[in-house]
Design an enzyme around this catalytic site. Structure first.
Site, PDB file in Angstrom:
ATOM      1  N   ALA A   9      -2.362  38.157  62.964  1.00 26.85           N
ATOM      2  CA  ALA A   9      -2.929  38.117  64.318  1.00 26.85           C
ATOM      3  C   ALA A   9      -4.191  38.960  64.506  1.00 26.85           C
ATOM      4  O   ALA A   9      -4.991  38.672  65.384  1.00 26.85           O
ATOM      5  CB  ALA A   9      -1.872  38.565  65.328  1.00 26.85           C
ATOM      6  N   GLY A  11      -6.601  39.186  62.462  1.00 26.38           N
ATOM      7  CA  GLY A  11      -7.710  38.617  61.697  1.00 26.38           C
ATOM      8  C   GLY A  11      -8.829  38.110  62.601  1.00 26.38           C
ATOM      9  O   GLY A  11      -8.636  37.884  63.803  1.00 26.38           O
ATOM     10  N   ILE A  13     -10.442  35.143  62.660  1.00 30.51           N
ATOM     11  CA  ILE A  13     -10.217  33.818  63.254  1.00 30.51           C
ATOM     12  C   ILE A  13      -8.967  33.833  64.135  1.00 30.51           C
ATOM     13  O   ILE A  13      -8.965  33.281  65.242  1.00 30.51           O
ATOM     14  CB  ILE A  13     -10.082  32.732  62.156  1.00 30.51           C
ATOM     15  CG1 ILE A  13     -11.338  32.683  61.275  1.00 30.51           C
ATOM     16  CG2 ILE A  13      -9.817  31.366  62.776  1.00 30.51           C
ATOM     17  CD1 ILE A  13     -11.245  31.737  60.092  1.00 30.51           C
ATOM     18  N   ARG A  33       0.655  43.230  59.765  1.00 27.87           N
ATOM     19  CA  ARG A  33       1.321  43.908  58.657  1.00 27.87           C
ATOM     20  C   ARG A  33       1.951  45.215  59.103  1.00 27.87           C
ATOM     21  O   ARG A  33       2.981  45.609  58.629  1.00 27.87           O
ATOM     22  CB  ARG A  33       0.342  44.179  57.529  1.00 27.87           C
ATOM     23  CG  ARG A  33       0.402  43.073  56.515  1.00 27.87           C
ATOM     24  CD  ARG A  33      -0.314  43.452  55.287  1.00 27.87           C
ATOM     25  NE  ARG A  33      -1.739  43.222  55.420  1.00 27.87           N
ATOM     26  CZ  ARG A  33      -2.568  43.235  54.391  1.00 27.87           C
ATOM     27  NH1 ARG A  33      -2.095  43.460  53.192  1.00 27.87           N
ATOM     28  NH2 ARG A  33      -3.843  43.015  54.565  1.00 27.87           N
ATOM     29  N   LEU A  60       3.200  38.831  54.015  1.00 22.09           N
ATOM     30  CA  LEU A  60       3.182  37.582  53.231  1.00 22.09           C
ATOM     31  C   LEU A  60       4.029  37.679  51.966  1.00 22.09           C
ATOM     32  O   LEU A  60       4.626  36.700  51.531  1.00 22.09           O
ATOM     33  CB  LEU A  60       1.736  37.253  52.828  1.00 22.09           C
ATOM     34  CG  LEU A  60       0.788  36.869  53.958  1.00 22.09           C
ATOM     35  CD1 LEU A  60      -0.637  36.753  53.434  1.00 22.09           C
ATOM     36  CD2 LEU A  60       1.223  35.560  54.601  1.00 22.09           C
ATOM     37  N   ALA A  80      -2.870  33.945  58.043  1.00 23.38           N
ATOM     38  CA  ALA A  80      -2.958  35.148  57.197  1.00 23.38           C
ATOM     39  C   ALA A  80      -3.144  34.765  55.735  1.00 23.38           C
ATOM     40  O   ALA A  80      -2.417  33.926  55.205  1.00 23.38           O
ATOM     41  CB  ALA A  80      -1.690  35.981  57.351  1.00 23.38           C
ATOM     42  N   LYS A 157      -6.972  29.728  47.720  1.00 25.32           N
ATOM     43  CA  LYS A 157      -6.876  28.816  48.874  1.00 25.32           C
ATOM     44  C   LYS A 157      -6.446  27.425  48.413  1.00 25.32           C
ATOM     45  O   LYS A 157      -5.665  26.751  49.090  1.00 25.32           O
ATOM     46  CB  LYS A 157      -8.221  28.745  49.618  1.00 25.32           C
ATOM     47  CG  LYS A 157      -8.647  30.026  50.278  1.00 25.32           C
ATOM     48  CD  LYS A 157      -7.626  30.572  51.260  1.00 25.32           C
ATOM     49  CE  LYS A 157      -7.542  29.803  52.552  1.00 25.32           C
ATOM     50  NZ  LYS A 157      -6.515  30.359  53.472  1.00 25.32           N
ATOM     51  N   PRO A 182     -12.037  25.028  57.156  1.00 24.13           N
ATOM     52  CA  PRO A 182     -13.341  25.462  57.663  1.00 24.13           C
ATOM     53  C   PRO A 182     -14.272  25.893  56.533  1.00 24.13           C
ATOM     54  O   PRO A 182     -13.821  26.355  55.493  1.00 24.13           O
ATOM     55  CB  PRO A 182     -13.016  26.687  58.532  1.00 24.13           C
ATOM     56  CG  PRO A 182     -11.531  26.849  58.508  1.00 24.13           C
ATOM     57  CD  PRO A 182     -11.003  26.056  57.351  1.00 24.13           C
ATOM     58  N   VAL A 185     -17.275  30.730  58.370  1.00 24.83           N
ATOM     59  CA  VAL A 185     -16.953  31.006  59.775  1.00 24.83           C
ATOM     60  C   VAL A 185     -17.684  32.262  60.230  1.00 24.83           C
ATOM     61  O   VAL A 185     -17.508  33.338  59.638  1.00 24.83           O
ATOM     62  CB  VAL A 185     -15.429  31.188  59.956  1.00 24.83           C
ATOM     63  CG1 VAL A 185     -15.101  31.349  61.439  1.00 24.83           C
ATOM     64  CG2 VAL A 185     -14.665  30.008  59.351  1.00 24.83           C
TER      65      VAL A 185
HETATM   66  P1  NDP Z   1      -9.508  38.159  57.992  1.00 20.41           P
HETATM   67  O1  NDP Z   1      -9.652  38.989  56.759  1.00 20.41           O
HETATM   68  O2  NDP Z   1     -10.108  38.660  59.244  1.00 20.41           O
HETATM   69  O3  NDP Z   1      -7.985  37.822  58.237  1.00 20.41           O
HETATM   70  C1  NDP Z   1      -7.073  37.704  57.213  1.00 20.41           C
HETATM   71  C2  NDP Z   1      -5.711  38.055  57.766  1.00 20.41           C
HETATM   72  O4  NDP Z   1      -4.731  37.925  56.726  1.00 20.41           O
HETATM   73  C3  NDP Z   1      -5.640  39.477  58.280  1.00 20.41           C
HETATM   74  O5  NDP Z   1      -4.994  39.464  59.522  1.00 20.41           O
HETATM   75  C4  NDP Z   1      -4.778  40.182  57.236  1.00 20.41           C
HETATM   76  O6  NDP Z   1      -3.978  41.203  57.765  1.00 20.41           O
HETATM   77  C5  NDP Z   1      -3.882  39.036  56.793  1.00 20.41           C
HETATM   78  N1  NDP Z   1      -3.254  39.362  55.515  1.00 20.41           N
HETATM   79  C6  NDP Z   1      -3.859  39.523  54.318  1.00 20.41           C
HETATM   80  N2  NDP Z   1      -2.924  39.849  53.387  1.00 20.41           N
HETATM   81  C7  NDP Z   1      -1.721  39.897  54.032  1.00 20.41           C
HETATM   82  C8  NDP Z   1      -0.372  40.173  53.641  1.00 20.41           C
HETATM   83  N3  NDP Z   1      -0.050  40.486  52.374  1.00 20.41           N
HETATM   84  N4  NDP Z   1       0.602  40.088  54.591  1.00 20.41           N
HETATM   85  C9  NDP Z   1       0.313  39.791  55.866  1.00 20.41           C
HETATM   86  N5  NDP Z   1      -0.939  39.535  56.294  1.00 20.41           N
HETATM   87  C10 NDP Z   1      -1.937  39.580  55.391  1.00 20.41           C
HETATM   88  O7  NDP Z   1     -10.102  36.745  57.596  1.00 20.41           O
HETATM   89  P2  NDP Z   1     -10.439  35.441  58.449  1.00 20.41           P
HETATM   90  O8  NDP Z   1     -10.023  35.567  59.849  1.00 20.41           O
HETATM   91  O9  NDP Z   1     -11.826  35.069  58.130  1.00 20.41           O
HETATM   92  O10 NDP Z   1      -9.501  34.412  57.692  1.00 20.41           O
HETATM   93  C11 NDP Z   1      -8.358  33.823  58.286  1.00 20.41           C
HETATM   94  C12 NDP Z   1      -7.991  32.619  57.471  1.00 20.41           C
HETATM   95  O11 NDP Z   1      -9.067  31.697  57.473  1.00 20.41           O
HETATM   96  C13 NDP Z   1      -7.678  32.930  56.011  1.00 20.41           C
HETATM   97  O12 NDP Z   1      -6.617  32.099  55.608  1.00 20.41           O
HETATM   98  C14 NDP Z   1      -8.978  32.538  55.310  1.00 20.41           C
HETATM   99  O13 NDP Z   1      -8.754  32.186  53.968  1.00 20.41           O
HETATM  100  C15 NDP Z   1      -9.387  31.333  56.136  1.00 20.41           C
HETATM  101  N6  NDP Z   1     -10.799  30.979  56.069  1.00 20.41           N
HETATM  102  C16 NDP Z   1     -11.778  31.861  56.441  1.00 20.41           C
HETATM  103  C17 NDP Z   1     -13.105  31.489  56.392  1.00 20.41           C
HETATM  104  C18 NDP Z   1     -14.206  32.393  56.802  1.00 20.41           C
HETATM  105  O14 NDP Z   1     -15.378  32.061  56.573  1.00 20.41           O
HETATM  106  N7  NDP Z   1     -13.941  33.531  57.433  1.00 20.41           N
HETATM  107  C19 NDP Z   1     -13.495  30.150  55.900  1.00 20.41           C
HETATM  108  C20 NDP Z   1     -12.394  29.289  55.579  1.00 20.41           C
HETATM  109  C21 NDP Z   1     -11.103  29.706  55.658  1.00 20.41           C
HETATM  110  P3  NDP Z   1      -4.524  42.715  57.960  1.00 20.41           P
HETATM  111  O15 NDP Z   1      -5.289  42.690  59.256  1.00 20.41           O
HETATM  112  O16 NDP Z   1      -3.280  43.522  58.027  1.00 20.41           O
HETATM  113  O17 NDP Z   1      -5.387  43.024  56.766  1.00 20.41           O
END
Ligand code: NDP
Length: 341
Positions: A9, A11, A13, A33, A60, A80, A157, A182, A185
């Site tokens: 949440a 993150g 996006i 987390r 995860l 996530a 991915k 996407p 982003v």
């Molecule tokens: P962020 O890094 O902002 O978000 C990633 C999220 O994943 C964070 O909330 C992080 O938690 C969580 N996460 C990572 N590892 C774990 C774990 N072991 N357990 C629980 N949570 C975990 O990235 P984005 O918002 O950019 O990405 C969100 C999604 O979109 C991802 O799946 C990414 O692959 C996909 N995506 C992103 C693009 C981009 O350009 N940004 C393009 C295409 C796809 P924490 O806050 O605790 O670290």
């Protein structure tokens, strides 16, 4: 559909998807987390409708971790996944959390019994890691080239999305799966963290790039990606994968937009976007950290073309102009101190 579970949440996006869902009257349960970090991030608590948002802990990599979170939810946005280009141990840091996490979340959705649709945030990275010369990329394309050594984030991915489709085929759960793919982003962020994709723009303003390279990206605004997930949830006939990207801009065009937004920034100026320079930069790429190096070798000089017609037709998506998103992303990064002016 009333209650939606969103993984990751905090993150970049996910927090926009939460804002969109709350604005459209949904109840939202987000996973983080660790709770203290979430509580520190007051931004989500200030969202309109935040009284319909709850945050719970889940990881995860812990089997069964999402079971309780999924209870009573009608839909899941699984967002996530670790997003990093340079890592030491790609299996442990990228592939395991992406693949095992996706399966944990899907199993939790089965156990909940109430979930009708899962929307998975995959990526353009699962479509290709080397734009082909002979056709426009669509949802029928699959990245068959990445590995633990070559573009490992792309590999994570691709493997995660494949695992999700295999799960649907073998388990045949009561819910359906919609996948959003996407491209790059960008846009303003609800949290202070600097996301990997916005960072690429920030790096261009700090003299990190040696010059203007023969690269191009399909930009998509973070608010549009959030909208795409909500439309995927709300469109009964939605099916399969959706390539989610607006305009393509070359690095030269991106730098021109940045120059208007930040006239005094240290932007790349040396033209390296012709064939001899591209060959040279590919050679130099072997001296770069392996993640950056493999990205450069697979993308430099490639003509990028894709067809985002499916998401426009079936979900009614429209995309903000890339220049507008870049300008707003930059203004937000300046305000948060990620870019010094
Ligand atoms: P962020 O890094 O902002 O978000 C990633 C999220 O994943 C964070 O909330 C992080 O938690 C969580 N996460 C990572 N590892 C774990 C774990 N072991 N357990 C629980 N949570 C975990 O990235 P984005 O918002 O950019 O990405 C969100 C999604 O979109 C991802 O799946 C990414 O692959 C996909 N995506 C992103 C693009 C981009 O350009 N940004 C393009 C295409 C796809 P924490 O806050 O605790 O670290």
């Amino acid at each position: 559909m009333t209650r939606v579970l969103i993984t990751g949440a905090m993150g970049f996006i996910a927090s926009h998807a939460i804002a969109d869902l709350l604005a459209h009257g949904y109840d939202v349960r987000g996973t983080v987390r660790s709770r203290p970090k979430a509580l520190l991030e007051a931004a989500l608590a200030r969202l309109p409708g935040a009284e319909r948002l709850e945050l719970v802990e889940a990881d995860l990599l812990r089997e069964g971790s999402f079971d309780k979170a999924a209870q009573g939810c009608d839909a899941v946005f699984h967002m996530a996944s670790p997003y990093a280009v340079n890592v030491k141990d790609p299996q442990r840091e990228l592939v395991d959390p992406a693949v095992k996490g996706t399966l944990n979340v899907l199993q939790a959705a089965v156990k909940a019994g109430s979930v009708k649709r899962v929307v998975l945030t995959s990526s353009f990275a699962a479509i290709t890691d080397e734009p082909p010369a002979d056709h426009y990329l669509t949802e029928s394309d699959w990245n068959g080239k990445s590995s633990l050594k070559r573009n490992p984030y792309y590999f994570s991915k691709t493997e995660a999305e494949k695992a999700a489709w295999r799960f649907m085929d073998s388990v045949k759960p009561a819910f359906d799966l919609i996948v959003i793919n996407p491209f790059l982003v960008i846009g303003p962020s609800y949290t202070r963290a600097l996301n990997e994709s916005n960072k690429m723009l920030a790096d261009m303003t700090k003299g990190v790039y040696p010059g203007v390279l023969a690269l191009a990206w399909g930009f998509v605004d973070v608010r549009d990606v959030a909208r795409a997930h909500v439309l995927a949830l709300e469109t009964p006939g939605a099916t399969g994968r959706y390539l989610c990207a607006g305009e393509i801009l070359s690095m030269r065009q991106t730098v021109n937009v940045l120059r208007k937004a930040l006239p005094n920034a240290k932007l790349p100026w040396l033209p390296l976007n012709y064939s001899f320079a591209t060959t040279l930069v590919k050679l130099i790429s072997f001296t770069q950290p392996s993640g950056v190096g493999s990205y450069l070798r697979s993308h430099l000089g490639r003509r990028l073309r894709y067809d985002s017609g499916k998401i426009r037709r079936e979900l009614g998506m429209t995309f903000r102009p890339a220049a507008e998103s870049i300008t707003e992303a930059v203004a937000d990064m300046v305000a948060k101190g990620h870019i010094k002016v």
